[in-house]
Design an enzyme around this catalytic site. Structure first.
Site: not given
Ligand SMILES: *Cc1c(COP(=O)(O)O)cnc(C)c1O
Length: 814
Positions: A483, A709
């Site tokens: 999965k 940033y």
């Protein structure tokens, strides 16, 4: 070796094995999946703990194989072929190899040690092949089975052998010694690999020395244990950077793009430059250099050849190609033995019907050219290759051996013609000797994306699968959970590998994941954990099998099954035993039974439940309750419906901790991808994924300047920083920034400074000698996903599955 292990009247000759009735068998096989040579094959049915090859005998007889070494014969086929019964087929294979080895009298280099064996072998092959016809073990064939197979590859034209031998526990080396019988012994680095099989490092060294017990010389990094236990009749050729009493004393100096070694041997002294700076490569290069000294190479030749050492590339990478092609990149070697392996790999991996090979001249076969290319052509026909492109003057000369081949004298003329060749929707094997520089072809054919890749080691996956299989009782089946795109590692490629390794089931979370696998040609049954009612039609259409976990879902599915008039469509019943996620609770079981009673439209293929805390000892009582409740409720369903579906409850840590609850199948997930929460078990698993990027730019900032940033990093001193093109959009958590996390550059820690940006991050490389373009490891063997997960207060599952789909996956085998 016990000579009783081969009670067969086989005559072992340089041409092959001659049986009592006079048949000459010159092809030894242990793998039913690879190409068989029919009548000329002798098949050894090995019976391992997780795969018994006796089961493939009927198929092999169909394919024309006539001779089998077996441990027992089944009446069903006893008259259809020749069978040679032995007590232990593996021992018999080893015995045949040992006797075969006796027939040859040329130098054999045996390599053992914990690390570096394959690299030293590949380098020696490169350094010595200008002067010898070398036979070497393919890939890292160094096990109790790989070694005999390698030795059986020797032929009359070879005049030097290089074989590696790996052991994981005591007494194994004895066997390998008799098979390899090395005349020159090389002991590489003794690290901690396989420590668990030995009581001490000393015992491990003693065991490894067994390989060299009849050698003339042994080459090793001088250390007191070896000095003490080295048999007196063997010449010791030791080396050291520290101990001046070693036979060869070295000192080293870092230079631009490499290392300069000063070698002092007897009365001579000379310098050698190698293009590496890391510790491990230097050690491995010295091991190889020592062999050259032993073989009396002069300083000039040593200098010239050592300067050309190259990083031993990972072989057989699978890559996405242009125009929907899939590439198998084996652009670093070309010899007959490895061609066979590459063609096997092509067969197991092919994603498209059409198969193409681009092949250079072949070296080192030891055979006359005519005979060699005839053999190669046969191999290509047998493997049903649609398109053959030969590059090189020799292969061009033998063009007519191939039914239809396009040939070019060199790589440049192929490249000039590239546009005309219209590669699309095909699987292309690119196989060429180094000198042909096929990496240029790979570059042309490769799909271009940004430089961050997640490399997946397919051999490690097989290793991990086998590790867990070995914990299972006989006949317990394996479902592997693929999965979430194989826990982030790649869905279809891993599913193909698992199918090849004969797992019994695959499990996915949602219907569309299963459909992708089915459309990709996967035949193994697939269970869907969480099928929405809206996907039932698609599930039925694609023949995938739903897990049914509620009465509502059951009724919806039964209604559709009736409408479509299905007959016995497989479904799986999930019971909730305490996880409280999905599943029928105890009080709904009677309704479940009533609904299924006499229903011919579906059949209950299996009954399952899921453990809530199989990894945490403080909740093991709870797990036991879950297991008992599962046993009780599933038995009730089986009895009342008079059915015998298979039952399963264990996930990875369940397999490790609850060996008594295997029922009929287990569901392996995270363990396959190399992650265990038990540190002891973790040591036995191999790392599967390595997330790599590169340095885009390097700059030095002054004290007081900031990075990124929000200016969250402020330099206090002049700081060298590198920008890496990977960010949170690729799945790197922002929490990993601001010096919480780091990456590895040249195996050194580079802390992430400032905030992780969407597509980039910055690291501090003040103390690392690196350049733009250098490789950056975000996670992998030496910086594990588990470590990262712990530091981020999450679990490995989340770190792995977070890696976004825009990161290219590259699959390889070592
Ligand atoms: C994911 C999953 C597994 C595998 O769990 P691991 O801990 O990764 O081994 C097994 N069963 C079910 C129902 C799952 O959802």
């Amino acid at each position: 070796m016990n000579s009783n292990s081969l009670p067969i009247a086989f005559e072992i000759t340089k041409k092959g094995i001659v049986t009592a009735d006079g048949s000459l068998l010159d092809h030894i096989s242990i793998d039913s999946r690879s190409l068989q040579n029919g009548k000329q094959t002798l098949f050894f049915a090995l019976a391992g703990s997780n795969n018994d090859a006796h089961q493939y005998i009927p198929d092999l007889i169909q394919q024309g194989v006539q001779h089998f070494v077996v441990q027992h014969i089944s009446p069903e086929y006893q008259n259809s072929a020749h069978f040679y019964v032995v007590q232990d087929t593996r021992k018999a294979l080893q015995e045949v190899a040992a006797q075969y080895r006796e027939l040859f009298h040329f130098p054999i280099i045996g390599i053992t040690g914990s690390n570096g064996k394959t690299i030293v072998k590949e380098w020696l092959n490169f350094l010595l092949s200008p002067d010898f016809n070398v036979i070497r073990s393919p890939k890292s064939y160094n096990s109790q089975i790989g070694v005999p197979l390698s030795v059986l590859g020797i032929n009359e034209k070879h005049n030097l052998g290089i074989f590696e031998a790996g052991i994981s526990t005591i007494n194994e080396m004895q066997q390998l010694q008799q098979i390899v019988q090395p005349t020159i012994g090389v002991l590489t680095n003794i690290g901690s690999a396989h420590d668990e099989g030995f009581t001490s490092r000393e015992q491990k060294i003693i065991e490894k020395l067994q390989l060299f017990k009849n050698a003339e010389v042994i080459i090793y990094n001088k250390n007191s244990v070896v000095d003490l236990y080295l048999p007196k009749n063997i010449k010791a050729l030791s080396w050291s950077f520290k101990d001046t009493t070693a036979t060869v004393f070295l000192s080293k100096k870092e230079i631009d793009n490499g290392t300069q070694l000063l070698v002092t041997y007897e009365a001579i002294q000379f310098e050698v430059e190698i293009p590496f700076q890391d510790e491990a490569s230097i050690e491995n290069a010295v091991s190889a250099l020592m062999v050259l000294l032993h073989l009396k190479y002069d300083a000039a030749t040593i200098q010239q050849r050592m300067a050309m050492l190259y990083p031993v590339e990972m072989r057989l990478k699978v890559k996405n190609g242009i125009n929907n092609c899939s590439l198998i990149d084996d652009s670093y070697s070309s010899d007959y033995q490895s061609l066979k392996i590459a063609l096997d790999f092509l067969e197991s991996q092919k994603q498209y019907q059409k198969k193409t090979i681009i092949l250079s001249d072949i070296f080192q076969s030891g055979l006359p050219q005519e005979e060699l290319y005839e053999k190669v052509a046969k191999l290509i026909v047998a493997n049903k290759i649609d398109r053959v492109i030969g590059i090189g003057t020799t292969i061009s000369q033998f063009q007519n051996q191939f039914s239809q081949a396009t040939v070019y004298p060199d790589t440049a003329s192929f490249i000039a013609d590239f546009e005309q060749l219209d590669f699309s929707n095909e699987t292309i094997l690119i196989k060429g000797a180094r000198s042909f520089a096929f990496e240029q072809i790979v570059q042309l054919l490769e799909e271009k994306t940004h430089e961050t890749v997640l490399e997946i080691n397919l051999n490690a996956i097989t290793h991990n699968l086998n590790f867990f299989k070995s914990k299972l009782q006989a006949d317990v089946k394996v479902m592997v959970m693929v999965k979430a795109f194989g826990y982030g590692n790649g869905g279809l490629e891993i599913a193909k590998l698992l199918e090849f390794n004969k797992v019994n089931y695959l499990g996915v979370a949602f219907a569309d994941e299963g459909i992708v696998l089915k459309n990709g040609g996967i035949k193994v049954p697939i269970m869907v954990l969480n099928p929405e009612s809206t996907s039932f039609s698609a599930i039925i259409q694609h023949g995938i099998e739903p897990e049914i976990y509620s009465l509502k879902g059951l009724q919806a599915f039964l209604k559709l099954a009736k409408q479509k008039d299905l007959s016995r469509f497989p479904i799986h019943i999930k019971i909730d035993t305490g996880m409280h996620r999905l599943g029928f609770e105890k009080d709904t079981i009677p309704d479940l039974i009533a609904a299924l009673h006499d229903n011919e439209h579906v059949t209950v293929k299996s009954i399952l439940s899921h453990l809530a805390t199989s990894d945490d000892a403080k909740h093991f009582d709870f797990v036991q309750q879950q297991i008992s409740l599962f046993d009780e409720l599933s038995t009730q369903i089986c009895n009342e419906l008079k059915i015998k579906p298979f039952r399963h409850i264990l996930n990875t840590s369940g397999i490790s901790n609850f060996p008594n609850a295997q029922f009929d199948m287990v569901r392996l997930g995270i363990g396959l991808y190399g992650v265990s929460n038990d540190p002891e078990e973790q040591k036995k698993l191999e790392n599967v994924g390595t997330l790599k990027s590169i340095i885009s730019q390097i700059r030095t900032i002054s004290a007081g300047e900031s990075v990124g940033y929000g200016r969250r990093f402020m330099a206090e001193v002049p700081t060298k920083i590198a920008t890496i093109p990977i960010g949170y959009a690729d799945g790197i958590s922002r929490a990993w920034g601001n010096e919480v996390g780091h990456v590895l550059i040249k195996n050194k820690k580079a802390p992430i400074i400032g905030s992780v940006c969407m597509d980039m991050l910055m690291v501090n490389v003040t103390d690392i000698d690196c350049s733009e373009g250098d490789i950056v490891v975000v996670f992998g063997e030496n910086l594990s996903v588990t470590y990262i997960a712990n530091r981020l207060h999450t679990i490995a599952y989340e770190v792995l599955t977070a890696i976004s789909q825009r990161v290219k996956r590259v699959f390889y085998r070592v």
